[in-house]
Design a protein around this motif. Structure first.
Motif, PDB file in Angstrom:
ATOM      1  N   ARG B  97       0.831  -1.192   0.000  1.00  0.00           N
ATOM      2  CA  ARG B  97       0.000   0.000   0.000  1.00  0.00           C
ATOM      3  C   ARG B  97       0.873   1.252   0.000  1.00  0.00           C
ATOM      4  NH1 ARG B  97      -3.702  -3.254  -1.688  1.00  0.00           N
ATOM      5  NH2 ARG B  97      -5.318  -3.910  -0.229  1.00  0.00           N
ATOM      6  N   GLY B  98       0.286   2.357  -0.479  1.00  0.00           N
ATOM      7  CA  GLY B  98       0.983   3.632  -0.454  1.00  0.00           C
ATOM      8  C   GLY B  98       0.006   4.731  -0.782  1.00  0.00           C
ATOM      9  N   ASP B  99      -0.278   5.603   0.203  1.00  0.00           N
ATOM     10  CA  ASP B  99      -1.225   6.698  -0.062  1.00  0.00           C
ATOM     11  C   ASP B  99      -1.031   7.777   1.013  1.00  0.00           C
ATOM     12  OD1 ASP B  99      -3.538   8.200  -0.979  1.00  0.00           O
ATOM     13  OD2 ASP B  99      -4.205   6.321  -1.872  1.00  0.00           O
ATOM     14  N   ASN B 123       4.732   0.871   0.139  1.00  0.00           N
ATOM     15  CA  ASN B 123       5.511   1.450  -0.951  1.00  0.00           C
ATOM     16  C   ASN B 123       6.018   2.830  -0.534  1.00  0.00           C
ATOM     17  OD1 ASN B 123       6.002   2.993  -3.467  1.00  0.00           O
ATOM     18  ND2 ASN B 123       5.158   1.189  -4.482  1.00  0.00           N
ATOM     19  N   SER B 130       3.314   8.907   4.309  1.00  0.00           N
ATOM     20  CA  SER B 130       2.453   7.812   3.838  1.00  0.00           C
ATOM     21  C   SER B 130       2.741   6.509   4.593  1.00  0.00           C
ATOM     22  CB  SER B 130       2.634   7.599   2.328  1.00  0.00           C
ATOM     23  OG  SER B 130       3.873   6.998   2.031  1.00  0.00           O
TER      24      SER B 130
END
Lengths: 271, 271
Positions: B97-99, B123, B130
């Motif tokens: 995940r990455g946000d 990520n 993040s």
């Protein structure tokens, strides 16, 4: 040009709007009337979609908000609802996936077959072969993270390599090497209009998904003049929280529609 | 040291194994006896887990393989099964995940509250803010992509910045700035033993999750000597497909156990 990009161009023209309504449902922020309802997430989002559709050219559900609440079925329902009731408005699944080929194939099936999204956001850190499996789905759009609007975005994206920051290298790779099938777009945050301009200079008419003008505070005029193409389009300008939570009461959908209309108009004033 | 890292250290010592069994279930590769069963994904993975647990120190389900088949409930069941029947063997949710922060909070809830994973892969492209929301979950592990084993991994990770490749900058950031809470580990692919060595030199004893020794062809001896810490541990060496699909018939679990045992032993021969 892929079907997704064509649909997007048609939607921009037909709706006279560049607004992308982001769907990040947080049950703790829902009005009281929805509390405790089993399909509250779907109901909330459907009301927002139906109320804001006249002012939008696309919708962008963020999958994390559904997954955290075991609400994948409601995300499926929501996207089916948009396709059925607002045909021609593309749905971007904001998932920011990124993994090796065999796993990326599974994520592509998730986005395009299970959820029937028209496009999906992906992360470029693992390189082109992590993006390719999405492109196998002909006609679908693939929106690559380039420059993000969060504070930590600079940690990697602003590192200089070959005389320029990494995000510009990503834009160049997208424009020169990764887009043979014409399915790509890029994410570029609205908090850095000069950087939107730099990316636009690299990628020609490639669509840009631009979050950050609402709750995140980006400047609309600067964003639009930096990002627009010659015909005054080329951007999916996203607003999520500022629209979704414009009203706290049972009139939340009307409040959302009002902010969506105002946002569309603010954008159009500078096109 | 976080609870996750402590559990991992304990598991390495107690099991005398560095093997992480990757759970990437593909129904089309299942033996005939499972075909058409509604919980085939869970049944397959449970059989693999129970058969290979004596030779493994951790398990790594890859969420894409569940999500593509609407099998989130089976992933929940599977992780609950591992915790109940194989306590002390940590579960890494491979989600990459990455946000931005507010969305990362939702992904962290998904990984740690919904799925009860002990660690999750993330990520780094969007930077530290993040990653931070995952670290708020005290005791959980956060495994950051550094150098990946796929061909396209070099597209960005090998770009030179400040005199060295980007993946080494990520390792340095992880070691110097991002790991105040002691919850981090890094993903470094087995196809590049010299790069594992470079990362090990930067991050001290930080655990490395190393995919790529099975179907992807990485060299076990070179991997182990490049990645081990002073006490001969420090690595989660992952094998997925080579174990899962070792047998095609109804004895698939025994076949998987045999390959898992051999893989553990091959790794131990070089520790």
């Amino acid at each position: 040009m892929s079907h997704f990009i064509q649909t997007l161009n048609d939607a921009w023209q037909r709706t006279n709007s560049l607004l992308c309504v982001g769907l990040d449902p947080e049950p703790s922020k829902f009005p009281g009337a929805l509390a405790g309802r089993p399909d509250a997430i779907f109901d909330f989002c459907r009301s927002i979609v139906d109320a804001t559709a006249p002012y939008a050219s696309s919708f962008k559900p963020q999958i994390a908000y559904f997954a955290a609440h075991r609400a994948e079925d409601q995300l499926e329902q929501l996207i089916a609802h948009i396709h059925a009731h607002h045909p021609g408005l593309p749905v971007i699944l904001d998932a920011k996936r990124g993994d090796i080929g065999s796993t990326a194939e599974q994520y592509a099936r998730e986005a395009f077959e299970r959820y029937q999204a028209d496009a999906v956001t992906v992360n470029p850190y693992m390189g082109f072969d992590s993006i390719q499996p999405y492109l196998e789905h002909q006609g679908k759009g693939v929106i690559v993270l380039c420059r993000t609007s969060n504070a930590g975005g600079s940690d990697l994206q602003f590192l200089e390599t070959g005389g320029r920051p990494l995000y510009q290298v990503v834009a160049q790779l997208a424009a020169d090497k990764w887009n043979a099938s014409g399915q790509l777009a890029l994410v570029v945050g609205a908090t850095f209009p000069k950087e939107i301009e730099a990316v636009r200079g690299i990628v020609g008419d490639m669509p840009l998904l631009i979050p950050g003008i609402g709750a995140q505070g980006g400047d609309v005029q600067a964003t639009v003049s930096a990002g627009r193409t010659a015909n005054g389009t080329g951007m999916l300008i996203n607003s999520s929280r500022a629209i979704l939570y414009a009203g706290k009461g049972d009139d939340f959908a009307q409040a959302a529609a009002k902010v969506a209309m105002e946002t569309r108009d603010r954008i159009n004033a500078f096109r």
